[in-house]
Motif scaffolding. Structure first.
Motif, PDB file in Angstrom:
ATOM      1  N   ASP A 197       0.816  -1.215   0.000  1.00 55.72           N
ATOM      2  CA  ASP A 197       0.000   0.000   0.000  1.00 55.72           C
ATOM      3  C   ASP A 197       0.851   1.267   0.000  1.00 55.72           C
ATOM      4  O   ASP A 197       0.492   2.259  -0.640  1.00 55.72           O
ATOM      5  CB  ASP A 197      -0.922  -0.004   1.226  1.00 55.72           C
ATOM      6  CG  ASP A 197      -1.926   1.140   1.199  1.00 55.72           C
ATOM      7  OD1 ASP A 197      -2.836   1.088   0.344  1.00 55.72           O
ATOM      8  OD2 ASP A 197      -1.782   2.068   2.009  1.00 55.72           O
ATOM      9  N   GLU A 202       0.503   3.590  -3.617  1.00 59.01           N
ATOM     10  CA  GLU A 202       0.594   5.039  -3.837  1.00 59.01           C
ATOM     11  C   GLU A 202       0.847   5.377  -5.297  1.00 59.01           C
ATOM     12  O   GLU A 202       0.404   6.426  -5.781  1.00 59.01           O
ATOM     13  CB  GLU A 202       1.695   5.624  -2.951  1.00 59.01           C
ATOM     14  CG  GLU A 202       1.301   5.756  -1.501  1.00 59.01           C
ATOM     15  CD  GLU A 202       1.972   6.939  -0.827  1.00 59.01           C
ATOM     16  OE1 GLU A 202       1.235   7.760  -0.241  1.00 59.01           O
ATOM     17  OE2 GLU A 202       3.202   7.043  -0.909  1.00 59.01           O
ATOM     18  N   GLU A 204      -0.443   3.699  -7.802  1.00 55.74           N
ATOM     19  CA  GLU A 204      -1.761   3.581  -8.437  1.00 55.74           C
ATOM     20  C   GLU A 204      -2.663   4.756  -8.084  1.00 55.74           C
ATOM     21  O   GLU A 204      -3.421   5.238  -8.922  1.00 55.74           O
ATOM     22  CB  GLU A 204      -2.423   2.272  -8.012  1.00 55.74           C
ATOM     23  CG  GLU A 204      -1.919   1.046  -8.749  1.00 55.74           C
ATOM     24  CD  GLU A 204      -2.767  -0.178  -8.498  1.00 55.74           C
ATOM     25  OE1 GLU A 204      -2.874  -1.011  -9.407  1.00 55.74           O
ATOM     26  OE2 GLU A 204      -3.322  -0.304  -7.389  1.00 55.74           O
ATOM     27  N   ARG A 205      -2.593   5.225  -6.847  1.00 54.86           N
ATOM     28  CA  ARG A 205      -3.443   6.342  -6.418  1.00 54.86           C
ATOM     29  C   ARG A 205      -2.899   7.699  -6.865  1.00 54.86           C
ATOM     30  O   ARG A 205      -3.533   8.727  -6.643  1.00 54.86           O
ATOM     31  CB  ARG A 205      -3.590   6.328  -4.893  1.00 54.86           C
ATOM     32  CG  ARG A 205      -4.325   5.120  -4.343  1.00 54.86           C
ATOM     33  CD  ARG A 205      -4.673   5.301  -2.877  1.00 54.86           C
ATOM     34  NE  ARG A 205      -3.496   5.491  -2.049  1.00 54.86           N
ATOM     35  CZ  ARG A 205      -2.821   4.522  -1.445  1.00 54.86           C
ATOM     36  NH1 ARG A 205      -3.224   3.262  -1.610  1.00 54.86           N
ATOM     37  NH2 ARG A 205      -1.766   4.773  -0.713  1.00 54.86           N
ATOM     38  N   THR A 207      -0.546   9.348  -5.552  1.00 53.36           N
ATOM     39  CA  THR A 207      -0.256  10.219  -4.406  1.00 53.36           C
ATOM     40  C   THR A 207       1.236  10.301  -4.108  1.00 53.36           C
ATOM     41  O   THR A 207       1.669  11.139  -3.318  1.00 53.36           O
ATOM     42  CB  THR A 207      -0.982   9.707  -3.146  1.00 53.36           C
ATOM     43  OG1 THR A 207      -0.598   8.351  -2.902  1.00 53.36           O
ATOM     44  CG2 THR A 207      -2.488   9.779  -3.324  1.00 53.36           C
TER      45      THR A 207
END
Length: 388
Positions: A197, A202, A204-205, A207
């Motif tokens: 995650d 991050e 993928e998001r 961010t």
């Protein structure tokens, strides 16, 4: 290195982890239920299975007219009911009877049949063997009396085997054989989702770009991420260990045949402290290694495909460390995972080799530093960090 920046990123990562249901399940729920299930549910099932087997171990298959009269009394003494069948072996295999008996024509050879995968069959065979052995011994004594010899001539001396290991050491040996495997497996499982995650997740998001645009240096960022992953991994280890010792205190006696040994495994503060101290460098190493590997992934799914084999690889040395006959030496103390698994077994047995203890922890810390350096190097590689 800026401590305040590292602390800020670390808190941010932990907050996001605690919002993830998958992480909480693998990090908190599984470690807390593993040993209560093992000692409680499995122990009860074992007890129920033994009771059921005892009620089923009541019949012996024979071919009609094939058993001489002299052997009928011992069969009756065993408490088994005779079942006449055309084929003894088939009857036992088909569960028509729990065990079976055949006698050779000269009455010099008796064969007891049992189905090795059935507990009831084994219990019935043991009953029958015991009764027939007792009858055989009585015949021998009777023959000796006829020739005016004492039965002691058959046993001029006796040989017995005495286990010098204490019940505490035996219990520690048995539990230590599975503790390393279970704890290390759960540690890697508990740290896998946080590692993914905080890296591939991050990406993928989208961010991670925001984080890199902040004034924080990349070394501070990767250190915070590793610390967050180590926290999740070590928390899993702490909860698993706590679950184990609580289960030993409250439910260890439900394990059939292990009541005394399990009950004598120490649950004092020093033993728990040594276990947790041994697991700390492993958690640091595991966290840094998983972050290093997950950083290379482009997506959450790809990171899972990278880290799942890692968990499988960690299982082998932990299993090897729990095998009987394996002992921790200064040389083997350098083997990661294996050394911790062996050391945990030694701690539970109450026999901690100080040299191996020091080498194991220093070696695992050294591996953790190398994994951290690798993570920093990968994090500074733009091609890896931003590849899509």
């Amino acid at each position: 290195m800026n401590r305040s920046v590292t602390w800020t990123v670390y808190r941010k990562e932990l907050t996001e982890l605690l919002r993830d249901r998958r992480t909480l399940i693998s990090m908190v729920l599984l470690p807390m239920v593993v040993f209560p299930l093992l000692f409680g549910v499995v122990g009860r099932f074992m007890g129920e299975a033994e009771k059921k087997a005892a009620t089923e171990a009541t019949t012996v298959a024979i071919v009609a007219g094939s058993i001489p009269e002299v052997f009928l009394a011992p069969i009756a003494k065993s408490g088994l009911q005779r079942v006449e069948v055309p084929d003894v072996a088939s009857a036992v295999a088909n569960k028509t009877a729990a065990t079976g008996l055949s006698v050779s024509a000269d009455q010099k050879s008796l064969t007891i049949y049992a189905e090795g995968t059935r507990q009831a069959s084994g219990m019935a065979a043991d009953k029958l063997r015991s009764a027939l052995s007792e009858y055989r011994d009585s015949l021998v004594v009777e023959k000796l009396r006829e020739v005016k010899l004492d039965a002691s001539v058959l046993t001029p001396f006796t040989v017995k085997r005495e286990n010098v290991a204490s019940e505490r050491k035996m219990g520690g040996f048995m539990l230590g054989s599975i503790l390393g495997y279970v704890v290390i497996l759960l540690m890697f499982s508990g740290g896998m989702y946080p590692a993914i995650d905080m890296t591939a997740g991050e990406k993928e998001r989208k961010t991670i770009e925001t984080l890199l645009a902040s004034p924080a240096r990349r070394t501070d960022i990767v250190l915070a991420k590793i610390l967050a992953c180590v926290t999740a991994t070590y928390l899993t280890a702490v909860l698993t260990t706590t679950s184990l010792f609580l289960s030993l205190k409250r439910g260890g006696g439900t394990m059939k045949g292990m009541e005394k040994m399990v009950g004598n495994v120490p649950t004092d503060v020093s033993t728990i402290g040594l276990v947790l101290l041994t697991l700390l460098p492993v958690a640091v190493m595991a966290g840094a290694l998983m972050i290093s590997i997950a950083l290379r992934a482009r997506s959450f799914k790809e990171a899972q495909s990278y880290l799942t084999p890692l968990i499988m690889l960690a299982i082998f040395p932990s299993l090897l460390g729990g095998l009987p006959g394996m002992e921790l030496s200064p040389a083997l103390s350098l083997v990661p995972i294996f050394n911790a698994s062996q050391l945990l077994k030694s701690i539970l047995q109450g026999d901690v080799p100080l040299v191996s203890f020091a080498i194991t922890n220093l070696a695992n810390l050294s591996y953790a530093v190398l994994c951290f350096a690798l993570a920093v190097r990968i994090f500074n590689n733009e091609k890896v960090l931003f590849r899509t």
